[in-house]
Design a protein around this motif. Structure first.
Motif, PDB file in Angstrom:
ATOM      1  N   THR A  56      22.480  17.086   2.998  1.00 39.03           N
ATOM      2  CA  THR A  56      22.674  17.974   1.850  1.00 39.03           C
ATOM      3  C   THR A  56      23.470  17.318   0.723  1.00 39.03           C
ATOM      4  OG1 THR A  56      24.654  18.992   2.832  1.00 39.03           O
ATOM      5  CG2 THR A  56      22.526  20.038   3.280  1.00 39.03           C
ATOM      6  N   LEU A  57      24.033  16.136   0.965  1.00 37.86           N
ATOM      7  CA  LEU A  57      24.666  15.393  -0.123  1.00 37.86           C
ATOM      8  C   LEU A  57      23.617  14.906  -1.122  1.00 37.86           C
ATOM      9  CD1 LEU A  57      27.328  13.284   1.828  1.00 37.86           C
ATOM     10  CD2 LEU A  57      27.731  15.282   0.379  1.00 37.86           C
ATOM     11  N   GLN A  58      22.364  14.904  -0.686  1.00 34.24           N
ATOM     12  CA  GLN A  58      21.246  14.522  -1.554  1.00 34.24           C
ATOM     13  C   GLN A  58      20.426  15.766  -1.906  1.00 34.24           C
ATOM     14  OE1 GLN A  58      21.163  11.377  -2.495  1.00 34.24           O
ATOM     15  NE2 GLN A  58      22.748  10.715  -1.067  1.00 34.24           N
ATOM     16  N   LEU A  59      21.106  16.852  -2.238  1.00 32.31           N
ATOM     17  CA  LEU A  59      20.427  18.132  -2.434  1.00 32.31           C
ATOM     18  C   LEU A  59      19.335  18.097  -3.512  1.00 32.31           C
ATOM     19  CD1 LEU A  59      20.400  21.029  -1.337  1.00 32.31           C
ATOM     20  CD2 LEU A  59      21.942  21.655  -3.206  1.00 32.31           C
ATOM     21  N   PRO A  60      19.553  17.491  -4.672  1.00 34.40           N
ATOM     22  CA  PRO A  60      18.462  17.450  -5.664  1.00 34.40           C
ATOM     23  C   PRO A  60      17.206  16.768  -5.124  1.00 34.40           C
ATOM     24  CG  PRO A  60      20.546  16.905  -6.704  1.00 34.40           C
ATOM     25  CD  PRO A  60      20.802  16.926  -5.222  1.00 34.40           C
ATOM     26  N   PHE A  61      17.407  15.692  -4.353  1.00 37.13           N
ATOM     27  CA  PHE A  61      16.256  15.007  -3.760  1.00 37.13           C
ATOM     28  C   PHE A  61      15.569  15.916  -2.743  1.00 37.13           C
ATOM     29  CE2 PHE A  61      14.030  12.376  -0.751  1.00 37.13           C
ATOM     30  CZ  PHE A  61      13.464  11.369  -1.525  1.00 37.13           C
ATOM     31  N   THR A  67      10.021  21.102  -2.169  1.00 29.94           N
ATOM     32  CA  THR A  67       9.117  21.844  -3.052  1.00 29.94           C
ATOM     33  C   THR A  67       7.770  21.137  -3.160  1.00 29.94           C
ATOM     34  OG1 THR A  67      10.079  20.751  -5.001  1.00 29.94           O
ATOM     35  CG2 THR A  67      10.937  22.921  -4.418  1.00 29.94           C
ATOM     36  N   ALA A  68       7.791  19.808  -3.131  1.00 29.73           N
ATOM     37  CA  ALA A  68       6.534  19.055  -3.184  1.00 29.73           C
ATOM     38  C   ALA A  68       5.700  19.314  -1.934  1.00 29.73           C
ATOM     39  CB  ALA A  68       6.821  17.562  -3.333  1.00 29.73           C
ATOM     40  N   ILE A  69       6.354  19.366  -0.779  1.00 27.48           N
ATOM     41  CA  ILE A  69       5.640  19.626   0.470  1.00 27.48           C
ATOM     42  C   ILE A  69       5.058  21.040   0.477  1.00 27.48           C
ATOM     43  CG2 ILE A  69       5.934  19.965   2.962  1.00 27.48           C
ATOM     44  CD1 ILE A  69       7.972  17.672   2.875  1.00 27.48           C
ATOM     45  N   LEU A  78       3.610  22.445   7.103  1.00 25.18           N
ATOM     46  CA  LEU A  78       4.677  21.721   7.790  1.00 25.18           C
ATOM     47  C   LEU A  78       6.012  22.439   7.610  1.00 25.18           C
ATOM     48  CD1 LEU A  78       3.812  18.059   6.726  1.00 25.18           C
ATOM     49  CD2 LEU A  78       3.294  19.161   8.913  1.00 25.18           C
ATOM     50  N   THR A  79       6.768  22.546   8.688  1.00 25.34           N
ATOM     51  CA  THR A  79       8.103  23.127   8.567  1.00 25.34           C
ATOM     52  C   THR A  79       9.046  22.104   7.943  1.00 25.34           C
ATOM     53  OG1 THR A  79       8.655  22.409  10.812  1.00 25.34           O
ATOM     54  CG2 THR A  79       7.841  24.660  10.543  1.00 25.34           C
ATOM     55  N   CYS A  80       9.966  22.586   7.140  1.00 26.33           N
ATOM     56  CA  CYS A  80      10.980  21.744   6.503  1.00 26.33           C
ATOM     57  C   CYS A  80      12.351  22.190   6.997  1.00 26.33           C
ATOM     58  CB  CYS A  80      10.906  21.865   4.983  1.00 26.33           C
ATOM     59  SG  CYS A  80       9.405  21.182   4.252  1.00 26.33           S
ATOM     60  N   LEU A  81      13.001  21.340   7.777  1.00 27.43           N
ATOM     61  CA  LEU A  81      14.282  21.675   8.391  1.00 27.43           C
ATOM     62  C   LEU A  81      15.366  20.701   7.940  1.00 27.43           C
ATOM     63  CD1 LEU A  81      13.080  22.330  12.057  1.00 27.43           C
ATOM     64  CD2 LEU A  81      13.425  24.018  10.251  1.00 27.43           C
ATOM     65  N   ILE A  82      16.612  21.183   7.958  1.00 24.88           N
ATOM     66  CA  ILE A  82      17.763  20.354   7.603  1.00 24.88           C
ATOM     67  C   ILE A  82      18.743  20.331   8.768  1.00 24.88           C
ATOM     68  CG2 ILE A  82      19.732  20.065   6.056  1.00 24.88           C
ATOM     69  CD1 ILE A  82      18.175  21.468   3.873  1.00 24.88           C
ATOM     70  N   ASP A  83      19.125  19.136   9.182  1.00 25.85           N
ATOM     71  CA  ASP A  83      20.170  18.937  10.188  1.00 25.85           C
ATOM     72  C   ASP A  83      21.459  18.678   9.413  1.00 25.85           C
ATOM     73  OD1 ASP A  83      21.810  18.203  12.244  1.00 25.85           O
ATOM     74  OD2 ASP A  83      20.526  16.615  13.017  1.00 25.85           O
ATOM     75  N   SER A  84      22.425  19.601   9.502  1.00 28.75           N
ATOM     76  CA  SER A  84      23.560  19.561   8.576  1.00 28.75           C
ATOM     77  C   SER A  84      24.889  19.832   9.264  1.00 28.75           C
ATOM     78  CB  SER A  84      23.346  20.614   7.472  1.00 28.75           C
ATOM     79  OG  SER A  84      24.471  20.729   6.632  1.00 28.75           O
ATOM     80  N   ASN A  85      25.965  19.369   8.613  1.00 32.62           N
ATOM     81  CA  ASN A  85      27.308  19.692   9.093  1.00 32.62           C
ATOM     82  C   ASN A  85      27.792  21.039   8.564  1.00 32.62           C
ATOM     83  OD1 ASN A  85      28.092  19.256   6.411  1.00 32.62           O
ATOM     84  ND2 ASN A  85      29.044  17.273   6.821  1.00 32.62           N
ATOM     85  N   GLY A  86      26.994  21.674   7.709  1.00 38.13           N
ATOM     86  CA  GLY A  86      27.335  23.014   7.235  1.00 38.13           C
ATOM     87  C   GLY A  86      28.300  23.071   6.075  1.00 38.13           C
ATOM     88  N   GLU A  87      28.623  21.934   5.482  1.00 34.46           N
ATOM     89  CA  GLU A  87      29.606  21.911   4.395  1.00 34.46           C
ATOM     90  C   GLU A  87      29.012  22.280   3.038  1.00 34.46           C
ATOM     91  OE1 GLU A  87      32.759  21.590   4.221  1.00 34.46           O
ATOM     92  OE2 GLU A  87      33.438  20.710   6.104  1.00 34.46           O
ATOM     93  N   LEU A  88      27.713  22.481   2.962  1.00 32.66           N
ATOM     94  CA  LEU A  88      27.091  22.847   1.692  1.00 32.66           C
ATOM     95  C   LEU A  88      27.581  24.225   1.246  1.00 32.66           C
ATOM     96  CD1 LEU A  88      24.961  21.933  -0.416  1.00 32.66           C
ATOM     97  CD2 LEU A  88      23.269  23.230   0.903  1.00 32.66           C
ATOM     98  N   SER A  89      27.772  24.387  -0.047  1.00 32.23           N
ATOM     99  CA  SER A  89      28.226  25.667  -0.585  1.00 32.23           C
ATOM    100  C   SER A  89      27.119  26.713  -0.484  1.00 32.23           C
ATOM    101  CB  SER A  89      28.636  25.508  -2.048  1.00 32.23           C
ATOM    102  OG  SER A  89      27.497  25.194  -2.840  1.00 32.23           O
ATOM    103  N   THR A  90      27.503  27.974  -0.612  1.00 33.33           N
ATOM    104  CA  THR A  90      26.510  29.047  -0.604  1.00 33.33           C
ATOM    105  C   THR A  90      25.507  28.867  -1.738  1.00 33.33           C
ATOM    106  OG1 THR A  90      28.076  30.602   0.396  1.00 33.33           O
ATOM    107  CG2 THR A  90      26.187  31.543  -0.762  1.00 33.33           C
ATOM    108  N   GLU A  94      21.488  28.672  -1.373  1.00 28.19           N
ATOM    109  CA  GLU A  94      20.630  29.580  -2.138  1.00 28.19           C
ATOM    110  C   GLU A  94      19.554  28.803  -2.902  1.00 28.19           C
ATOM    111  OE1 GLU A  94      23.507  31.612  -4.504  1.00 28.19           O
ATOM    112  OE2 GLU A  94      23.789  33.234  -3.045  1.00 28.19           O
ATOM    113  N   LYS A  95      19.896  27.613  -3.354  1.00 29.48           N
ATOM    114  CA  LYS A  95      18.929  26.811  -4.107  1.00 29.48           C
ATOM    115  C   LYS A  95      17.818  26.281  -3.208  1.00 29.48           C
ATOM    116  CE  LYS A  95      18.462  22.786  -7.124  1.00 29.48           C
ATOM    117  NZ  LYS A  95      19.157  21.722  -7.896  1.00 29.48           N
ATOM    118  N   ILE A  96      18.178  25.788  -2.031  1.00 37.29           N
ATOM    119  CA  ILE A  96      17.189  25.123  -1.175  1.00 37.29           C
ATOM    120  C   ILE A  96      16.476  26.098  -0.236  1.00 37.29           C
ATOM    121  CG2 ILE A  96      18.770  24.568   0.734  1.00 37.29           C
ATOM    122  CD1 ILE A  96      16.101  22.208  -0.764  1.00 37.29           C
ATOM    123  N   ALA A  97      17.065  27.260   0.012  1.00 37.10           N
ATOM    124  CA  ALA A  97      16.533  28.197   1.009  1.00 37.10           C
ATOM    125  C   ALA A  97      15.075  28.594   0.797  1.00 37.10           C
ATOM    126  CB  ALA A  97      17.414  29.445   1.080  1.00 37.10           C
TER     127      ALA A  97
END
Length: 219
Positions: A56-61, A67-69, A78-90, A94-97
């Motif tokens: 999530t440090l590369q959130l714009p990417f 969105t392209a997928i 295809l499912t799009c999943l993120i493996d994260s430490n959870g430090e992303l802000s709400t 909201e942007k990527i959800a």
């Protein structure tokens, strides 16, 4: 340090010898080049998981990639999943959800003091991320790291189980700590055994946690 992909034996020696504690195996991709790679393999996969480091440090990417997928007729299944430490802000979630199918979040300790000792940060934002994702049906998996004599899940199992059960029917994966890739003081820590994991699993089960995933192997 030069990394030769063809000669690489995946021994991780380069990671251990790098004076910057970095990886020479890093490769740079544009969204288009990564999308082309996905298209070449689309018939053989059912989804994509981005990991890290912290993806999530590369959130714009990630936003552009997901969105392209989801916008491509041949890839949107295809499912799009993120493996994260959870430090992303709400705001970040909201942007990527709208473009992701779910996230797997690590909760390395229950208490903030213990979490700070392990990671250098408290875990309040991580708990907030977990709750927000669960509320919006985007929490694919909660992960707990079992570190003998260092993690505190068992000491706070009542609070932890109550927290988990309020999230809904979420899979909880218990990961056993081992020394592969570990540096510093943690190299001297004890690896988690099957007994360590089963003790926590039993305690959570007794308190109403239903979906518990155990390690496939112990190192």
């Amino acid at each position: 340090m030069h990394w030769d992909e063809k000669a690489c034996q995946q021994c991780d020696t380069c990671l251990q010898t790098c004076t910057r504690q970095s990886s020479p195996m890093v490769q740079r991709y544009s969204v288009d080049s990564l999308l082309a790679q996905v298209k070449r393999n689309a018939l053989f996969i059912n989804g994509i998981t981005v990991s890290g480091g912290e993806a999530t440090l590369q959130l714009p990417f990630l936003y552009d990639f997901f969105t392209a997928i989801k916008s491509a007729p041949t890839l949107r299944h295809l499912t799009c999943l993120i493996d994260s430490n959870g430090e992303l802000s709400t705001a970040g979630w909201e942007k990527i959800a709208p473009w992701m199918d779910g996230a797997m979040i690590d909760l390395k300790a229950w208490g903030s003091e213990c979490h700070t000792a392990l990671t250098g940060r408290d875990n309040q934002r991580i708990k907030q991320s977990i709750q927000w994702l669960a509320k919006h049906d985007k929490l694919s998996e909660l992960r707990l790291l079992v570190i003998p004599q260092h993690s505190d899940h068992l000491q706070h199992v009542d609070e932890l189980a109550q927290f988990i059960t309020t999230l809904g029917d979420i899979p909880v994966r218990l990961n056993a700590f081992h020394h592969h890739g570990v540096r510093g003081d943690a190299q001297a820590w004890q690896s988690a055994t099957k007994e360590d994991v089963e003790t926590l699993a039993a305690a959570l089960t007794q308190r109403g946690v239903k979906q518990i995933i155990r390690p496939a192997l112990y190192l």
